[in-house]
Design an enzyme around this catalytic site. Sequence first.
Site, short mmCIF file in Angstrom:
data_model
loop_
_atom_site.label_atom_id
_atom_site.label_comp_id
_atom_site.label_asym_id
_atom_site.label_seq_id
_atom_site.Cartn_x
_atom_site.Cartn_y
_atom_site.Cartn_z
N LYS A 111 0.82 -1.21 0.00
CA LYS A 111 0.00 0.00 0.00
C LYS A 111 0.86 1.26 0.00
O LYS A 111 0.52 2.24 -0.66
CB LYS A 111 -0.95 0.01 1.20
CG LYS A 111 -2.11 -0.97 1.04
CD LYS A 111 -3.21 -0.71 2.04
CE LYS A 111 -4.37 -1.67 1.80
NZ LYS A 111 -5.39 -1.63 2.84
N LYS A 194 -4.42 -10.10 -6.77
CA LYS A 194 -5.73 -10.36 -6.17
C LYS A 194 -6.74 -9.28 -6.59
O LYS A 194 -6.35 -8.13 -6.85
CB LYS A 194 -5.61 -10.43 -4.64
CG LYS A 194 -5.31 -9.11 -4.00
CD LYS A 194 -5.51 -9.11 -2.50
CE LYS A 194 -5.25 -7.69 -2.00
NZ LYS A 194 -5.36 -7.46 -0.61
N LYS A 197 -9.89 -3.51 -4.15
CA LYS A 197 -10.50 -2.19 -4.30
C LYS A 197 -9.46 -1.18 -4.76
O LYS A 197 -9.79 -0.15 -5.32
CB LYS A 197 -11.05 -1.71 -2.95
CG LYS A 197 -12.15 -2.56 -2.38
CD LYS A 197 -12.42 -2.15 -0.92
CE LYS A 197 -13.21 -3.21 -0.19
NZ LYS A 197 -13.27 -2.99 1.26
P1 TYM Z 1 -10.74 -5.64 3.63
O1 TYM Z 1 -11.75 -4.62 3.97
O2 TYM Z 1 -9.68 -5.27 2.63
O3 TYM Z 1 -11.41 -6.95 3.10
C1 TYM Z 1 -12.48 -7.60 3.77
C2 TYM Z 1 -12.34 -9.10 3.63
O4 TYM Z 1 -12.32 -9.48 2.25
C3 TYM Z 1 -11.22 -10.37 2.03
N1 TYM Z 1 -10.73 -10.18 0.64
C4 TYM Z 1 -10.55 -11.18 -0.24
N2 TYM Z 1 -10.75 -12.51 -0.16
C5 TYM Z 1 -10.48 -13.25 -1.26
N3 TYM Z 1 -10.03 -12.73 -2.43
C6 TYM Z 1 -9.80 -11.39 -2.57
N4 TYM Z 1 -9.37 -10.90 -3.72
C7 TYM Z 1 -10.06 -10.56 -1.43
N5 TYM Z 1 -9.97 -9.21 -1.22
C8 TYM Z 1 -10.37 -9.01 0.06
C9 TYM Z 1 -10.18 -9.95 3.05
O5 TYM Z 1 -9.27 -11.01 3.30
C10 TYM Z 1 -11.05 -9.63 4.25
O6 TYM Z 1 -11.33 -10.82 4.98
N6 TYM Z 1 -7.56 -5.43 7.50
C11 TYM Z 1 -8.85 -5.92 7.04
C12 TYM Z 1 -10.02 -5.42 7.88
C13 TYM Z 1 -9.92 -5.70 9.34
C14 TYM Z 1 -10.09 -6.98 9.96
C15 TYM Z 1 -10.00 -6.73 11.36
C16 TYM Z 1 -10.32 -8.25 9.47
C17 TYM Z 1 -9.72 -4.78 10.32
N7 TYM Z 1 -9.77 -5.41 11.52
C18 TYM Z 1 -10.12 -7.76 12.28
C19 TYM Z 1 -10.43 -9.30 10.39
C20 TYM Z 1 -10.34 -9.05 11.76
C21 TYM Z 1 -9.08 -5.45 5.63
O7 TYM Z 1 -8.55 -4.45 5.21
O8 TYM Z 1 -10.03 -6.17 4.95
#
Ligand code: TYM
Length: 328
Positions: A111, A194, A197
């Site tokens: 990032k 992957k 967004k």
């Molecule tokens: P975020 O908001 O980017 O994504 C949310 C969830 O979607 C999953 N994901 C994917 N899974 C499969 N293929 C993909 N291409 C893909 N893109 C996204 C992510 O693995 C995630 O599960 N840091 C985290 C948010 C967070 C969090 C937490 C998660 C903050 N605190 C505590 C778990 C527990 C994030 O940015 O996810």
Amino acid sequence: MTRVLSCIQPTGDVHLGNYLGALRNWVSGQHEADVFHGIVDLHALTVTDTPGTLGDATVRMAAMLFAVGLDPDVATVFVQSHVPEHTQLGWVMECTVSFGELSRMTQFKDKSAKREGDFISAGLFTYPALQAADIVLYDAEEVPVGEDQRQHIEITRDIAIRFNSRFGDTFVVPKAVTPKAGARVMDLQDPTSKMSKSAGSDTGLVYLLEEPAAIMKKFKRAVTDSETEVRYDRAEKPGVSNLLDILAACSGEPAEVLACRYTQYGPLKSDAGEAVVEMLRPIQARYQELMTDRAELARLLHVGAERAGAVARATLARAYEHIGLLPR
Ligand code: TYM
């Protein structure tokens, strides 16, 4: 009952990777476990600085979480900034993780590289400490996430173990749970990256709220390779394997079995597209309905914050006590 927690950032629209990698598992687990799901608006601050956008994005995300099937009667859905214990424990976590550990996080490296020349907040660097707080506040045993979040769950484990050995048994050490198919959905135009967004263009991204015709077009234009053989091989045939994985996640059949049914790429592309369109149809209808009653969404989030707050307050008090901070 197993305690489960997972969160999503209210940045950008929810895409197929979010759904197949995470949200779908949140829904399927809600009746067997005690589940908490947060919309992590404070995490989104690491990359968002436009005034007035996050509140609206948070409401839309809440509607989406209920539209995909989270049931407010059993699942606790809350907004991170409504539960101040997240940032309070976040500081404690920052003091329990090292600079070196945070420097090794691939998500920070990716990032910050993408934002080169732009503002890179300190929050982007310390982000995993706040994420660790999100998880341990709820005594979560399982964290259902996509593959890209594994490293953040690993560092959470390390932080929890370190805290427990310094101050005595305080936090549950969580583990990541990823689905068999869909843990890493790739970009349809660049199947070695992957679906994300933060991708430069959205031609390879499928959004949950996208029109069926637009979804079909994206699948038909999906990048494959110059061969013609349909085979599941992530390393050699990333594009074809991604389509097989998506179809597998939608149909429940293993990707290798599905591969035997196709001799050409065209029918695989349209079958994968159609499976996604059909899977999303009821979600889209429910989302539109939920968005007509914002007061009800606000009420549900209020109930969620009350339930989440009660658990979070108890954990923070336990952590402060174990550290030995002076009670007020
Ligand atoms: P975020 O908001 O980017 O994504 C949310 C969830 O979607 C999953 N994901 C994917 N899974 C499969 N293929 C993909 N291409 C893909 N893109 C996204 C992510 O693995 C995630 O599960 N840091 C985290 C948010 C967070 C969090 C937490 C998660 C903050 N605190 C505590 C778990 C527990 C994030 O940015 O996810």
